[in-house]
Design an enzyme around this catalytic site. Structure first.
Site, PDB file in Angstrom:
ATOM      1  N   ASP A 258      10.906  63.465  33.523  1.00  0.00           N
ATOM      2  CA  ASP A 258      11.994  62.614  33.048  1.00  0.00           C
ATOM      3  C   ASP A 258      12.511  63.236  31.746  1.00  0.00           C
ATOM      4  O   ASP A 258      11.926  64.166  31.197  1.00  0.00           O
ATOM      5  CB  ASP A 258      11.527  61.172  32.847  1.00  0.00           C
ATOM      6  CG  ASP A 258      12.708  60.197  32.855  1.00  0.00           C
ATOM      7  OD1 ASP A 258      13.854  60.624  32.621  1.00  0.00           O
ATOM      8  OD2 ASP A 258      12.487  58.989  33.077  1.00  0.00           O
TER       9      ASP A 258
HETATM   10  C1  BGC Z   1      15.827  57.914  32.832  1.00  0.00           C
HETATM   11  C2  BGC Z   1      16.014  58.614  34.147  1.00  0.00           C
HETATM   12  C3  BGC Z   1      17.338  59.334  34.166  1.00  0.00           C
HETATM   13  C4  BGC Z   1      17.365  60.300  32.999  1.00  0.00           C
HETATM   14  C5  BGC Z   1      18.621  61.153  32.929  1.00  0.00           C
HETATM   15  C6  BGC Z   1      16.078  58.810  31.650  1.00  0.00           C
HETATM   16  O1  BGC Z   1      16.183  58.053  30.488  1.00  0.00           O
HETATM   17  O2  BGC Z   1      14.519  57.382  32.758  1.00  0.00           O
HETATM   18  O3  BGC Z   1      15.935  57.677  35.198  1.00  0.00           O
HETATM   19  O4  BGC Z   1      17.531  59.973  35.386  1.00  0.00           O
HETATM   20  O5  BGC Z   1      17.252  59.563  31.799  1.00  0.00           O
HETATM   21  O6  BGC Z   1      19.701  60.432  32.490  1.00  0.00           O
END
Ligand code: BGC
Length: 716
Positions: A258
């Site tokens: 993530d």
């Molecule tokens: C989230 C993800 C997301 C990523 C990119 C993170 O804060 O947990 O689900 O895909 O950001 O934006």
């Protein structure tokens, strides 16, 4: 009986071979270039990173391509609910679906497939070839601020819907992730959250959802979570990534972190293939781990060449398997059709919780209706965070909410321009409809008292980065509902929430609708259901507890502690989540999993069950009322030899005319009858008599039957 993953078709085998050939021709510098993504500019990363070319359509992540070898750049956008635009593509709006939990409530994988197709087409039309979709964490805790993005509390329901959404996306030639692997079930101090779980229970719950979904849809990438699981960060958790995902399940795609969730360069040795959102890792850990530190580890022989090659091959094989290098044309986008998909998902996802007879509101009646609260004159709310989509026409209103931590600046109440008030006026042309903002209980009661019907809209904002402190409605809305209900017995409550809420006023209102965050056409769907133009068919994908005392964790560890505080949450309920927990503890929830009313009635008959390898149940469902409607018959395991437990074994969504009946057959995935045997590394079905039941909800079971299942071990 776990199906062999990945390498099942000729096309996928060919993708493997090609990935190997191309990887062999790369320089090390080219290999390393594929292992990091850079985030676009947004509320948190405020400066455009100069590693992103000027002409790249930017969103969540950018990885350069290698043109000389025909490897395209990876352009990544969020999420499961639409193609997001976190502030850098002026005017670029996209179809905004209802919350994932509303799709969960539809119990309709075919709808998930359609919305997945929509996501794939809209992503591709903007040049995005990786969609960060497939949110599949289980709703373990009714306070989790991201439950609205996910699908349900049940592994099978979650897997069935996530898989079809991913299949829809990838059929358009766009890679989908499945996320967040795993046990990312609370948001409180998520970067410092250690989620504790019994590994066996994990296999039988959250991991089972991922396992089945991955098997059915072969997502190109798996995104790990922010939290630790049993002491190890998800992005460096070799037990989960190496042993389970790539080991037991033989997952051939790539594992990305993530954003801001790669804890060290050593993650590469624990199975992580790509570091995402480099700038956030600098904020979190003051390092771009897979840049300098990983190259240095390689130079010092700490990162083996085979592992570097494996990381690269996994990325390439998914690109080739899904076909992102074969894009020839930009798909034509039919925004009208896409709006229909959002509308239909809302229609099928709205759940009628209670109806003492007031609904549907008669379209012809010259009634005097009070519409109260919830910004219903403006639109419908959406959940907040990386999944929030800018809908066609833009937001009708953005109300800054704020809060602590890095997500605080981005925490807004965004309203989609689909006003329930306007839609009700359209569908009830002969009614006199007035609006009261629901600002003060006394003022709302005055209007309610002089109307025939009072419709109160109650909203609650959930957001990535925050858990709800409790299950109550914010902003004094409970008091407004109480006052309105006291002033008018014909009170109807429409909830627009991302999670269950408690309803102290439940016995004093006539009808309750849970509309979740209903997406860009949500106002229309709500009005259609209230007026009976559409017969409600949504069913709760999560249990609504009467209060937090009924749940495994009345107190949520870490709630209210400052950003950065280490938190440990012991998910001691194990695999007994939601309805399973309520069955085990014999408690009566406010509304059970699977519950949802209709304007017609259904009956189940002739249950026949066979055993042997697994359970197969056949029964009929009949529409016994006087109007057409859709039902969701559910099959549950209710007892197993020496091991009483409740498990959803299957469900169907059937549309029936009045008087029509249909035969349904459901075959249980044997993993839902089995227990995972950690020592043997296999699933184990104990031989003996299994009891199953068909019902309208987890605690409303109509027919039961037994069958003998033979002992066996299978899978990994
Ligand atoms: C989230 C993800 C997301 C990523 C990119 C993170 O804060 O947990 O689900 O895909 O950001 O934006």
């Amino acid at each position: 009986m776990a199906v062999e993953m990945g390498y099942v078709s000729d096309a996928e085998r060919a993708a493997d071979v090609r990935a190997r050939e191309i990887e062999e021709r790369m320089t090390d510098e080219e290999r390393f270039s594929l292992l990091v993504s850079v985030m676009g500019q947004n509320d948190v990363v405020t400066v455009r990173d100069d590693r992103i070319p000027e002409d790249a359509p930017m969103s969540a992540g950018y990885v350069p391509g290698i043109p000389r070898l025909g490897v395209p750049a990876q352009l990544m956008s969020d999420a499961s609910l639409g193609v997001t635009n976190p502030g850098y593509r002026p005017g670029d709006t996209a179809t905004a679906l209802p919350a994932g939990i509303a799709l969960g409530a539809s119990f309709n994988p075919a709808l998930a497939r359609q919305s997945g197709g929509m996501l794939g087409r809209e992503a591709r039309s903007r040049g995005f070839n990786v969609q960060l979709a497939g949110g599949a964490n289980l709703a373990r805790d009714p306070r989790n601020g991201r439950n609205f993005e996910y699908l349900s509390e049940d592994p099978l329901l979650t897997a069935a819907l996530a898989a079809e959404s991913i299949n829809g996306i990838q059929a358009e030639g766009v890679i989908s992730t499945i996320k967040h692997f795993s046990l990312n079930c609370n948001e409180t101090n998520r970067h410092w959250l250690n989620a504790i779980i019994d590994p066996v229970a994990h296999r039988e719950s959250d991991l089972l959802a991922f396992e089945i979904a991955i098997e059915r849809s072969h997502p190109g990438a798996v995104m790990t979570g922010y939290n630790k699981i049993n002491g190890e960060y998800a992005g460096a958790n070799s037990v989960l990534i190496e042993d389970v995902l790539k080991g037991a399940w033989d997952y051939p795609g790539w594992v990305m972190s993530d954003w801001g969730a790669t804890p060290s360069w050593e993650s590469a040795l624990k199975g992580l293939d790509q570091e995402s959102g480099l700038q956030l890792d600098v904020m979190m850990w003051q390092q771009e781990w897979f840049m300098g530190p990983l190259r240095q580890a390689y130079a010092e022989g700490k990162l083996p060449k085979e592992r570097l090659s494996d990381m690269v091959r996994r990325i390439l094989r998914s690109m080739f398997a899904v076909g992102v290098e074969r894009w020839e044309s930009v798909p034509e986008i039919d925004m009208v059709k896409h709006r229909e998909i959002a509308l239909e998902t809302a229609r099928q996802g709205i759940v009628l919780l209670k109806n003492d007879g007031l609904l549907p509101l008669a379209a012809k009646a010259a009634t005097h209706v009070a519409v109260i609260g919830g910004h219903a004159q403006v639109g419908v709310p959406t959940g907040c965070g990386s999944s929030a989509v800018l809908p066609p026409g833009g937001f009708a209103e953005v109300i800054k909410i704020g809060g602590p931590g890095i997500m605080g600046t981005a925490r807004n109440l965004c309203l989609f321009p689909s006003s329930p008030l306007a839609e009700l006026r359209r569908l009830l042309p002969e009614a006199e409809i007035e609006f009261d903002p629901g600002m003060s209980p006394a003022e709302s009661a005055l209007m309610a008292a002089r109307c025939d019907v009072a419709l109160v809209f109650a909203i609650k904002l959930d957001s990535e980065g925050f858990d709800d402190p409790d299950l109550s409605l914010p902003w004094g809305q409970d008091a407004v509902i109480e006052a309105v209900a006291a002033a008018n017995p014909n009170t109807i409550v429409v909830l627009e929430t991302g999670n269950p809420v408690v309803m102290p006023w439940r016995d004093r209102v006539n009808a309750i609708l849970e509309a979740w965050y209903p997406g860009q056409a949500g106002g229309q769907a709500i009005a259609e259901i209230l007026t009976g133009a559409v017969n409600p068919s949504g069913r709760l994908p999560v249990t609504f507890p009467a209060d937090l005392a009924q749940t495994p964790r009345p107190e949520l560890p870490g709630l209210g502690t400052p950003w950065g505080t280490p938190v440990t949450i012991d998910y001691s309920e194990g695999a007994e989540i939601g309805y399973r927990w309520f069955a085990k503890t014999g408690q009566q929830p406010l509304y059970p999993f699977g519950h949802g009313l209709s304007y017609t009635s259904f009956a189940y008959n002739d249950l026949k069950v066979t055993g042997d390898d697994t359970i197969t149940a056949t029964f009929t469902v009949a529409n016994t009322g006087d109007r057409g409607g859709a039902d969701v018959p559910q099959l549950y395991l209710t007892d197993a030899p020496g091991d009483r437990r409740t498990r959803l074994l299957g469900f169907d969504k059937v549309e029936l005319d009045p008087g029509e009946s249909r035969e349904i057959t459901i075959t249980a995935d044997p993993r839902l009858l089995a227990r995972y045997d950690d020592k043997a590394g296999q699933w184990h079905i104990a031989g003996g008599v299994y009891t199953v039941a068909v019902g309208k909800a987890a605690d409303a079971l109509a027919l039961a039957a037994e069958a003998r299942v033979e002992e066996r071990r299978f899978g990994r």
